[in-house]
Design a protein around this motif. Structure first.
Motif, PDB file in Angstrom:
ATOM      1  N   ASN A 290      -2.437   3.104  -5.116  1.00 19.74           N
ATOM      2  CA  ASN A 290      -2.180   4.379  -4.450  1.00 19.74           C
ATOM      3  C   ASN A 290      -1.552   5.356  -5.451  1.00 19.74           C
ATOM      4  OD1 ASN A 290      -1.663   6.389  -2.596  1.00 19.74           O
ATOM      5  ND2 ASN A 290      -0.029   5.305  -1.525  1.00 19.74           N
ATOM      6  N   PHE A 291      -2.359   6.283  -5.961  1.00 24.60           N
ATOM      7  CA  PHE A 291      -1.893   7.185  -7.010  1.00 24.60           C
ATOM      8  C   PHE A 291      -1.422   8.529  -6.473  1.00 24.60           C
ATOM      9  CE2 PHE A 291      -4.482   4.446  -9.782  1.00 24.60           C
ATOM     10  CZ  PHE A 291      -3.589   4.269 -10.837  1.00 24.60           C
ATOM     11  N   VAL A 292      -0.461   9.114  -7.167  1.00 23.31           N
ATOM     12  CA  VAL A 292      -0.153  10.526  -6.994  1.00 23.31           C
ATOM     13  C   VAL A 292      -1.386  11.302  -7.428  1.00 23.31           C
ATOM     14  CG1 VAL A 292       1.206  12.459  -7.921  1.00 23.31           C
ATOM     15  CG2 VAL A 292       2.338  10.288  -7.349  1.00 23.31           C
ATOM     16  N   GLU A 293      -1.840  12.218  -6.596  1.00 21.58           N
ATOM     17  CA  GLU A 293      -3.057  12.974  -6.897  1.00 21.58           C
ATOM     18  C   GLU A 293      -2.766  14.474  -6.861  1.00 21.58           C
ATOM     19  OE1 GLU A 293      -5.756  11.689  -7.908  1.00 21.58           O
ATOM     20  OE2 GLU A 293      -6.029   9.692  -7.051  1.00 21.58           O
ATOM     21  N   PRO A 294      -2.558  15.113  -8.017  1.00 22.57           N
ATOM     22  CA  PRO A 294      -2.404  16.562  -8.017  1.00 22.57           C
ATOM     23  C   PRO A 294      -3.650  17.219  -7.438  1.00 22.57           C
ATOM     24  CG  PRO A 294      -1.807  15.640 -10.156  1.00 22.57           C
ATOM     25  CD  PRO A 294      -2.458  14.547  -9.370  1.00 22.57           C
TER      26      PRO A 294
ATOM     27  N   PRO B 177       0.804  -1.232   0.000  1.00 14.89           N
ATOM     28  CA  PRO B 177       0.000   0.000   0.000  1.00 14.89           C
ATOM     29  C   PRO B 177       0.831   1.273   0.000  1.00 14.89           C
ATOM     30  CG  PRO B 177       0.027  -0.992   2.180  1.00 14.89           C
ATOM     31  CD  PRO B 177       0.665  -1.986   1.264  1.00 14.89           C
ATOM     32  N   GLY B 178       2.093   1.168   0.378  1.00 23.63           N
ATOM     33  CA  GLY B 178       2.937   2.359   0.456  1.00 23.63           C
ATOM     34  C   GLY B 178       3.526   2.801  -0.866  1.00 23.63           C
ATOM     35  N   LEU B 179       3.429   1.976  -1.881  1.00 20.70           N
ATOM     36  CA  LEU B 179       3.991   2.343  -3.173  1.00 20.70           C
ATOM     37  C   LEU B 179       3.104   3.381  -3.870  1.00 20.70           C
ATOM     38  CD1 LEU B 179       5.200  -1.053  -4.711  1.00 20.70           C
ATOM     39  CD2 LEU B 179       6.553   0.704  -3.567  1.00 20.70           C
TER      40      LEU B 179
END
Length: 348
Positions: free
Chosen positions: A254-258, A220-222
């Protein structure tokens, strides 16, 4: 996205033009403009008889006296129908690369056996279209207004007078929804949805989804970032609006979310960064736009790109912002991301 063209493109044109788009780029910058072969007659669906109707995602019901035989479609839609045994006569949209090879969006279609009405944004040969005597035009929709993808605004009325249209929405929903809609459409056209090839593909998709869910739960941390490259800018897509990313997120990725404020210029789809600021977000895995309109990772020469921890670790994979909506073609999208999560290490 060819940056110099931006001021001449509508909102939709910007979405199509660039690799730049988390599902498309440049939804923002300008305006708010909303050869024959056996054709559809080759496989299942061509011999069907009797009246035909289909309610599309605009709420429009197309009714015909018989099942359409002369189908014209956006290239990716034609590719999806091909996987279900339905052949289209004509296509429009990215079909051939500059060296004449099938575009990634053409899937398994034999592009030498369809009439190409236009290979790029804004191209649609109405005379060729009319010569095909189309029964129906089928494409996707990337907004909530029912705008038909790759049908030019300036000629949409002329095109619309030649045949009714069907729109499948790929806007602000999870991948499984348009997949089911394309399944429904293929079935209505006479495809054999109980064929082993078809049912096996759906089972493989379900298995791949379970694998991705398990991989995401195990790590989950990736952080995963969805990006796209142009000459001048790097685009980071949020998971909202894009059918693939919304589905992957629902499976636990778990995505990068701008932030929404950063995506405002991109119509809510993406944030644009200069190459000097490409390291703004931490990512352990980067998914890069695989469309021919985008610069591919192997061709990115920017020093700032090469310094990214995920790039240095070799944790960069392809992403298809415009998925071919058949279960067969969507299996690799899930499998590749699951495998990347399984193998990836925390970096940076």
């Amino acid at each position: 996205m060819p940056h110099a063209r931006a001021t001449h493109l509508t909102r939709r044109g910007l979405l199509a033009a660039g690799g730049a788009l988390g599902l498309g780029a440049a939804l923002a910058a300008c305006g708010d403009g909303k050869g024959k072969d056996s054709g559809s007659g080759g496989d299942k669906g061509t011999g069907a008889s009797g009246p035909w109707s289909f309610k599309d995602d605009r709420g429009t019901t197309v009714k015909l006296d018989k099942v359409p035989a002369n189908i014209v479609a956006f290239t990716g839609v034609g590719a999806a129908l091909y996987d279900y045994g339905i052949r289209v006569k004509g296509v429009f949209g990215p079909t051939r690369t500059t060296d004449g090879q099938p575009d990634v969006q053409a899937g398994d279609m034999d592009v030498s056996k369809v009439t190409v009405l236009g290979n790029a944004w804004g191209q649609f040969n109405i005379e060729k279209y009319a010569s095909l005597a189309p029964d129906v035009l089928v494409t996707t929709m990337f907004d909530g207004a029912g705008t038909l993808w790759y049908v030019p605004d300036e000629s949409k009325k002329k095109i619309g007078r030649l045949a009714p249209s069907v729109g499948i929405s790929v806007y602000d929903r999870q991948l499984t929804q348009p997949l089911q809609r394309m399944w429904d459409l293929a079935e209505s056209l006479g495809a054999d949805m109980k064929a082993t090839k078809v049912t096996d593909a759906k089972k493989r998709f379900e298995d791949a989804a379970a694998r991705l869910r398990a991989a995401a739960k195990a790590k989950p941390g990736l952080k995963v970032m969805a990006g796209s490259a142009s000459d001048q800018l790097f685009y980071v897509s949020g998971s909202n609006l894009s059918v693939d990313l919304e589905y992957f997120k629902a499976l636990g990725v778990n995505f990068v979310e701008p932030p929404e404020s950063a995506k405002k210029q991109g119509g809510g789809w993406y944030e644009s960064l200069s190459w000097e600021n490409v390291d703004k977000y931490h990512a352990d895995i980067i998914m890069m736009d695989d469309r021919t309109s985008a610069i591919q990772p192997a061709d990115i020469t920017k020093a700032t790109w090469k310094k990214l921890p995920a790039v240095k670790a070799g944790q960069v994979i392809a992403r298809s912002p415009e998925p071919i909506l058949s279960y067969d073609k969507c299996v690799p999208l899930l499998t590749n991301l699951a495998e990347a999560l399984e193998k990836a290490q925390k970096v940076g």
